[in-house]
Design an enzyme around this catalytic site. Structure first.
Site, PDB file in Angstrom:
ATOM      1  N   GLY A  28       7.378  -1.836   4.943  1.00 18.38           N
ATOM      2  CA  GLY A  28       8.059  -3.088   5.245  1.00 18.38           C
ATOM      3  C   GLY A  28       7.278  -4.152   5.283  1.00 18.38           C
ATOM      4  O   GLY A  28       6.332  -4.518   4.946  1.00 18.38           O
ATOM      5  N   GLY A  33       3.072  -9.035  -2.881  1.00 15.46           N
ATOM      6  CA  GLY A  33       2.417  -7.868  -3.657  1.00 15.46           C
ATOM      7  C   GLY A  33       3.435  -6.683  -3.692  1.00 15.46           C
ATOM      8  O   GLY A  33       3.427  -5.928  -4.602  1.00 15.46           O
ATOM      9  N   HIS A  34       4.165  -6.577  -2.724  1.00 12.49           N
ATOM     10  CA  HIS A  34       5.132  -5.437  -2.775  1.00 12.49           C
ATOM     11  C   HIS A  34       6.201  -5.550  -3.882  1.00 12.49           C
ATOM     12  O   HIS A  34       6.597  -4.855  -4.475  1.00 12.49           O
ATOM     13  CB  HIS A  34       5.986  -5.371  -1.318  1.00 12.49           C
ATOM     14  CG  HIS A  34       5.212  -4.919  -0.238  1.00 12.49           C
ATOM     15  ND1 HIS A  34       4.996  -5.797   0.938  1.00 12.49           N
ATOM     16  CD2 HIS A  34       4.546  -3.705   0.031  1.00 12.49           C
ATOM     17  CE1 HIS A  34       4.187  -5.289   1.792  1.00 12.49           C
ATOM     18  NE2 HIS A  34       4.070  -4.049   1.387  1.00 12.49           N
ATOM     19  N   GLN A  58      -0.402   6.825  11.011  1.00 13.73           N
ATOM     20  CA  GLN A  58      -1.600   6.337  10.576  1.00 13.73           C
ATOM     21  C   GLN A  58      -2.306   5.278  11.116  1.00 13.73           C
ATOM     22  O   GLN A  58      -3.159   4.519  10.675  1.00 13.73           O
ATOM     23  CB  GLN A  58      -1.094   6.031   9.070  1.00 13.73           C
ATOM     24  CG  GLN A  58      -0.161   4.916   8.965  1.00 13.73           C
ATOM     25  CD  GLN A  58       0.141   4.563   7.518  1.00 13.73           C
ATOM     26  OE1 GLN A  58       0.868   5.139   6.933  1.00 13.73           O
ATOM     27  NE2 GLN A  58      -0.477   3.420   6.685  1.00 13.73           N
ATOM     28  N   GLY A 144      -0.680  -0.576  -4.167  1.00 17.66           N
ATOM     29  CA  GLY A 144      -1.258  -1.946  -4.252  1.00 17.66           C
ATOM     30  C   GLY A 144      -2.675  -1.622  -4.378  1.00 17.66           C
ATOM     31  O   GLY A 144      -3.270  -0.768  -3.535  1.00 17.66           O
ATOM     32  N   GLN A 145      -3.603  -2.169  -5.411  1.00 16.56           N
ATOM     33  CA  GLN A 145      -5.081  -2.236  -5.438  1.00 16.56           C
ATOM     34  C   GLN A 145      -5.532  -2.720  -3.902  1.00 16.56           C
ATOM     35  O   GLN A 145      -6.723  -2.400  -3.640  1.00 16.56           O
ATOM     36  CB  GLN A 145      -5.572  -3.144  -6.426  1.00 16.56           C
ATOM     37  CG  GLN A 145      -7.010  -3.066  -6.835  1.00 16.56           C
ATOM     38  CD  GLN A 145      -7.326  -3.992  -7.561  1.00 16.56           C
ATOM     39  OE1 GLN A 145      -6.858  -4.362  -8.781  1.00 16.56           O
ATOM     40  NE2 GLN A 145      -8.568  -4.718  -7.332  1.00 16.56           N
ATOM     41  N   SER A 182      -0.732  -9.634   2.235  1.00 14.66           N
ATOM     42  CA  SER A 182      -0.753  -8.797   3.148  1.00 14.66           C
ATOM     43  C   SER A 182       0.269  -8.853   4.432  1.00 14.66           C
ATOM     44  O   SER A 182       0.525  -9.837   4.796  1.00 14.66           O
ATOM     45  CB  SER A 182      -2.250  -8.510   3.787  1.00 14.66           C
ATOM     46  OG  SER A 182      -1.962  -7.616   4.873  1.00 14.66           O
TER      47      SER A 182
HETATM   48  O1  PAF Z   1       0.182   1.076   2.031  1.00 16.53           O
HETATM   49  C1  PAF Z   1       1.195   1.430   3.016  1.00 16.53           C
HETATM   50  O2  PAF Z   1       1.888   0.635   3.242  1.00 16.53           O
HETATM   51  C2  PAF Z   1       1.307   2.551   3.578  1.00 16.53           C
HETATM   52  O3  PAF Z   1      -0.187   3.336   4.002  1.00 16.53           O
HETATM   53  C3  PAF Z   1       1.849   3.707   3.144  1.00 16.53           C
HETATM   54  C4  PAF Z   1       1.432   3.801   1.802  1.00 16.53           C
HETATM   55  C5  PAF Z   1       3.381   3.351   2.782  1.00 16.53           C
HETATM   56  C6  PAF Z   1       2.008   5.146   3.823  1.00 16.53           C
HETATM   57  O4  PAF Z   1       2.583   4.907   5.065  1.00 16.53           O
END
Ligand code: PAF
Length: 276
Positions: A28, A33-34, A58, A144-145, A182
């Protein structure tokens, strides 16, 4: 755009689907970029699924997780206007019904760059991406790269566990001054935001001077550390074929030049891919 909040709802929407599914997993706080990922997915697949899930597994830093920006209403409006077909927004309870103790170890990649500086991060990414791949069953997943090492470990995951999904890496979208888009950029103070494009500027300097990589890297580090609010975690080059960190380059081969730095408590990463 249809919205599914549970795995069951998502599967009800997808179970009889015969179309090629393109998948864009996100956390989110969507930015250009998204949206580029959504646009590329739309151009290459027949039905686009996006997920928004801030994955606690993560985050190796509780403060980073607590401060992660959440802009759900705005995200829904942006995805709708970009023609996303299905949005999956599970809760943490939905994603982790049972606490998992599974650990996915990327061995070498855990010992360099993000893997080294964010212990447990790639395990968390791999667990959630694996679950999402099972739920969405995409033909192609788009990443994304900017998160280059994440792209490497996801490719490793897909190869090693034979996920029937192709991984497509989409080039980084940048602000006019070069700063990589970002979700964390909104946390930069006005002063930090002014400094932040220096990361990309240094990557460009490195790309232009690969034949003297070590000397140039040391000069870049010296220049960057003049700035008292900026702390560099690493500058590294990786061989795009092997994923190994290198300091010597072979003509005609592709390399990723990567940087990570904290500016006023906001950790930013960036990279450029170049052919020597
Ligand atoms: O790049 C991200 O936003 C996250 O690491 C992902 C791939 C959605 C996994 O939670």
């Amino acid at each position: 755009m249809q919205i599914a909040k549970t795995v069951q709802d998502l599967r009800l929407l997808l179970d009889n689907c015969t179309k090629n599914i393109g998948f864009v997993p996100t956390m989110g706080a969507l930015h250009a970029g998204h949206l580029r990922l959504i646009d590329v997915a739309k151009s290459k697949t027949e039905l686009v699924v996006c997920s928004i899930f801030v994955n606690p597994l993560q985050f190796n830093n509780a403060d980073d997780l607590a401060k992660y920006p959440i802009t759900l209403e705005q995200d829904i409006a942006l995805l709708t206007s970009h023609g996303c077909d299905i949005l999956f927004i599970p809760t943490t309870e939905e994603m982790y019904k049972k606490k998992t103790t599974l650990e996915i170890n990327f061995s070498y990649q855990n010992s360099v760059m993000e893997g080294l500086h964010r212990p447990g991060h790639f395990n968390g990414v791999a667990v959630v991406v694996s679950k999402l791949f099972h739920y969405v069953q995409p033909k192609i997943a788009f990443f994304g790269q900017k998160d280059l090492q994440q792209c490497l470990i996801i490719s490793q995951l897909v190869d090693s566990l034979s996920f029937p999904v192709a991984i497509e890496i989409v080039p980084t979208v940048r602000e006019k001054d070069g700063l990589a888009m970002s979700s964390r950029n909104v946390r930069l103070s006005a002063e930090a935001r002014k400094i932040a494009p220096i990361l990309y500027q240094n990557l460009e300097i490195l790309a232009a001077n690969l034949q003297q990589f070590i000397t140039t890297k040391n000069e870049c580090l010296k220049q960057l550390t003049i700035n008292s609010s900026l702390e560099v975690s690493y500058i590294q080059a990786i061989d795009m074929h092997t994923g190994l960190v290198v300091e010597n380059f072979e003509k005609g081969k592709k390399y990723g030049l990567c940087i990570a730095a904290t500016i006023d408590n906001v950790r930013l990463i960036d990279n450029v891919i170049t052919v020597y």
